[in-house]
Design a protein around this motif. Structure first.
Motif, short mmCIF file in Angstrom:
data_model
loop_
_atom_site.label_atom_id
_atom_site.label_comp_id
_atom_site.label_asym_id
_atom_site.label_seq_id
_atom_site.Cartn_x
_atom_site.Cartn_y
_atom_site.Cartn_z
N TYR A 27 -41.41 -55.56 35.86
CA TYR A 27 -42.19 -55.07 37.00
C TYR A 27 -43.57 -55.71 36.84
O TYR A 27 -44.09 -55.76 35.71
CB TYR A 27 -42.28 -53.53 37.00
N ASN A 57 -39.18 -50.47 38.79
CA ASN A 57 -40.27 -50.09 37.89
C ASN A 57 -39.89 -50.50 36.46
O ASN A 57 -38.83 -51.08 36.22
CB ASN A 57 -40.63 -48.60 38.00
N GLU A 58 -40.76 -50.20 35.52
CA GLU A 58 -40.56 -50.68 34.15
C GLU A 58 -39.38 -49.99 33.48
O GLU A 58 -38.72 -50.56 32.60
CB GLU A 58 -41.83 -50.48 33.32
N GLY A 83 -47.19 -49.93 31.72
CA GLY A 83 -45.78 -49.91 32.13
C GLY A 83 -44.89 -49.36 31.03
O GLY A 83 -43.84 -48.78 31.30
N SER A 426 -45.01 -50.90 47.31
CA SER A 426 -44.36 -51.15 46.02
C SER A 426 -44.53 -49.95 45.09
O SER A 426 -43.58 -49.55 44.40
CB SER A 426 -44.96 -52.40 45.37
N THR A 427 -45.70 -49.36 45.12
CA THR A 427 -45.94 -48.19 44.26
C THR A 427 -45.06 -47.02 44.70
O THR A 427 -44.61 -46.22 43.88
CB THR A 427 -47.43 -47.81 44.28
N HIS A 430 -41.81 -47.65 43.19
CA HIS A 430 -41.98 -47.61 41.72
C HIS A 430 -41.89 -46.18 41.22
O HIS A 430 -41.12 -45.86 40.32
CB HIS A 430 -43.32 -48.24 41.34
N SER A 431 -42.68 -45.28 41.83
CA SER A 431 -42.70 -43.92 41.29
C SER A 431 -43.25 -42.88 42.27
O SER A 431 -43.63 -41.80 41.86
CB SER A 431 -43.54 -43.89 40.00
N THR A 456 -46.24 -56.78 47.01
CA THR A 456 -46.97 -56.17 45.90
C THR A 456 -48.26 -56.98 45.78
O THR A 456 -48.32 -57.97 45.04
CB THR A 456 -46.12 -56.27 44.61
N SER A 464 -41.44 -56.67 47.20
CA SER A 464 -41.53 -55.23 47.00
C SER A 464 -40.15 -54.63 47.27
O SER A 464 -39.52 -54.94 48.30
CB SER A 464 -42.56 -54.66 47.98
#
Ligand SMILES: Cc1ncc(C[n+]2csc(CCOP(=O)(O)OP(=O)(O)O)c2C)c(N)n1
Ligand code: SF4
Length: 542
Positions: A27, A57-58, A83, A426-427, A430-431, A456, A464
């Motif tokens: 990521y 994500n990581e 990450g 993207s965020t 990600h989460s 991103t 993304s």
């Protein structure tokens, strides 16, 4: 063999391609992003059919790599230091499952926080997980350590953590390549149960990991990457790790350090060398990029009163990167390095690009919130975080990726109104999605703005995972379709956008507003490529 001029990140990538990599997962995050970008742009990697993926994500990157290792192939994961917090569950447990195909987890730390919210030192994660750690001090070592790391990972059956820091990641030096190794064939683990971490199996695997610790120490003590340099002046011994060695040597242009120097590039700490130095010297100076990791361990290894100078006693500043001057001061030498910094490199505050869609989203939000005394904006991490600074001053929090929606929910639970979350596309994938689910489950009174610039942006415009999926995800999570609103963040739609925001703030429940307009940087790049293609086509027609 071929010589290449490579960034530290690129040396890792080329090393992995040459060492038989089959798949890479990452990521983006500064200063690690260029590792994946190099592999994705490498003709060589394409020909060798190396699989690459910008993961959501990581954690998903780490787990996917673990799957590839399970199948017997060599794999690499890359991320920035924070990450690793996201990947930590998988990362820590991977030391218990162990590896089948070689797996290297590259984590790029950012001391001095050039583009991060903290300067945590990933060596602590490696130590906590009881994994071998590699820490190159130059680009050639970065390249070589990938070969070595894969071999170690496969021979010990363990993932290996490779830690770099910003200056190495982003500086160039020449690297001599080795002959390329073929990729592994698919091969299942010999112990078919090793990846089933049921308590009964995990207990056995943990014992095995504990037994391996002495092998890891022995490997460190025998490693060519850990070196002891003799010195005449025994009043002090210097222990230096990774890239900090370069800062030390900058102070000795003739390359002759009068003191014994222990240069550590592989962990666990090579105790044999520490004992040797302890027998020779009256005191220690510790030079480490990051936290005082070796410094804190020193006393427990030697179990006696020692004179130790370093970050803990203030000889070296407790925070920030090292530099030749900081090291000179610690050595009691004159500070002379790079005294005259030209004006054109003087620091400037970062700002959103001209024409950035985020500016128009925030201008609309600021207008609406003028009418609400308590209105708070819980933001996230991305280009849009720059709205904390003048002239916009539009956001009130930024903590970690994904914290916008959950913090807005917490504040709304406390009765704060209006409570607005701002998160990038993207965020969000990600989460942010799980936080939105929490809000939907309780029908929290929040407005979530998902700023969709189709990329991103902050890390240079990677794809993304959210692209083309945001409304579908929000609906799937359970946000009422009527309260998923798409707006166009352009000046000419300002009044319209303000109205939509006002309506959704007044709605008692979860609303999602998606301002959608492409990042001007990626748009300009695409237009440039198109123009070049058109020119080529025209020339071909002639
Ligand atoms: C856990 C973690 N991983 C990676 C990063 C690096 N990083 C900062 S913002 C960001 C994504 C930004 O993309 P997006 O949310 O789409 O916003 P944009 O920058 O495009 O506005 C990334 C990858 C980070 N800060 N923390
Ligand atoms: S890179 Fe894109 S998203 Fe980031 S500030 Fe510039 S225009 Fe905005």
């Amino acid at each position: 063999m071929q010589r290449l001029l490579l960034l530290g990140d690129e040396a890792l990538a080329q090393g992995a391609i040459d060492a038989g990599l089959s798949g890479m997962y990452a990521y983006p995050g500064t200063p690690s992003t260029e590792i994946m970008e190099y592999i994705q742009h490498s003709k060589d990697a394409k020909e060798r059919k190396i699989h690459t993926d910008w993961s959501a994500n990581e954690k998903t990157a780490m787990e996917t790599a673990l799957g590839m290792s399970y199948a017997g192939k060599r794999t690499m994961v890359a991320m920035k230091h924070v990450g690793l917090n996201v990947a930590a569950d998988a990362f820590v447990n991977s030391s218990i499952t162990g590896a089948n195909g070689g797996i290297i987890v590259v984590v790029a730390d950012d001391p001095s926080m050039h583009s991060s919210q903290n300067e945590q030192d990933s060596r602590f994660y490696g130590n906590f997980s009881m994994m071998p750690i590699l820490e190159p001090s130059n680009q050639q070592e970065a390249y070589d350590m990938i070969h070595y790391g894969f071999e170690m990972s496969e021979s010990f059956g363990t993932p290996v953590l490779l830690r770099i820091t910003t200056r190495l990641a982003h500086s160039r030096a020449d690297v001599v390549r080795r002959e390329q190794r073929t990729q592994n064939e698919i091969k299942l683990p010999e112990d078919l149960k090793q990846f089933i971490l049921l308590p009964s199996i995990a207990r056995k695997r943990y014992k095995l990991l504990l037994e391996k610790q002495n092998d890891f120490i022995k490997a460190s003590e025998e490693s060519k990457f850990n070196r002891y340099h003799e010195g005449e002046d025994k009043s002090m011994g210097i222990i230096v790790s990774g890239i900090a060695y370069n800062y030390l040597m900058e102070n000795y242009p003739d390359q002759k350090v009068p003191y014994p120097v222990l240069h550590i590039n592989q962990y666990p700490i090579p105790e044999k060398y520490i004992q040797k130095m302890n027998e020779e010297v009256d005191s220690f100076l510790l030079l480490e990029e990051g936290y005082p990791f070796i410094e804190e361990k020193l006393k427990s290894i030697l179990a006696k009163e020692l004179i130790v100078k370093g970050r803990l006693d203030g000889t070296v500043p407790r925070d920030g990167e090292l530099s030749p001057n900081i090291v000179a001061k610690a050595l009691g030498m004159e500070v002379t390095y790079g005294e005259h910094i030209p004006n054109f490199v003087a620091g400037r505050p970062p700002e959103l690009c001209k024409g950035c869609p985020h500016t128009d989203s925030y201008t609309a939000l600021n207008s609406v919130l003028e009418d609400y005394e308590m209105g708070r904006v819980f933001a996230d991490i991305g280009c849009y975080t720059l709205a904390a600074l003048p002239p916009l001053e539009a956001i009130h929090t930024t903590v970690d990726m994904g914290a916008s929606i959950t913090m807005a929910k917490g504040a709304a639970d406390a009765g704060l109104f209006p409570s607005v979350a701002v998160i990038g596309d993207s965020t969000f994938t990600h989460s942010g999605m799980t936080g939105l689910l929490d809000a939907v489950m309780e029908n929290s009174n929040i407005v979530v703005m998902i700023l969709d610039n189709s990329t991103t942006g902050m890390t240079g415009g990677q794809t993304s995972s959210a692209f083309g999926r945001i409304e579908g995800i929000c609906e799937g999570i359970g946000v009422d379709k009527d309260h998923i609103r798409i707006i166009n963040p352009l000046k000419k739609f300002h009044e319209q956008n303000v109205e939509v925001l006002r309506e959704e703030i007044e709605y008692n429940g979860v609303s999602v507003i998606i301002p959608r307009r492409e990042c001007v940087q990626t748009l300009m790049r695409k237009m440039k490529v198109k123009r070049a293609q058109r020119k080529k086509d025209k020339e071909a027609e002639k």
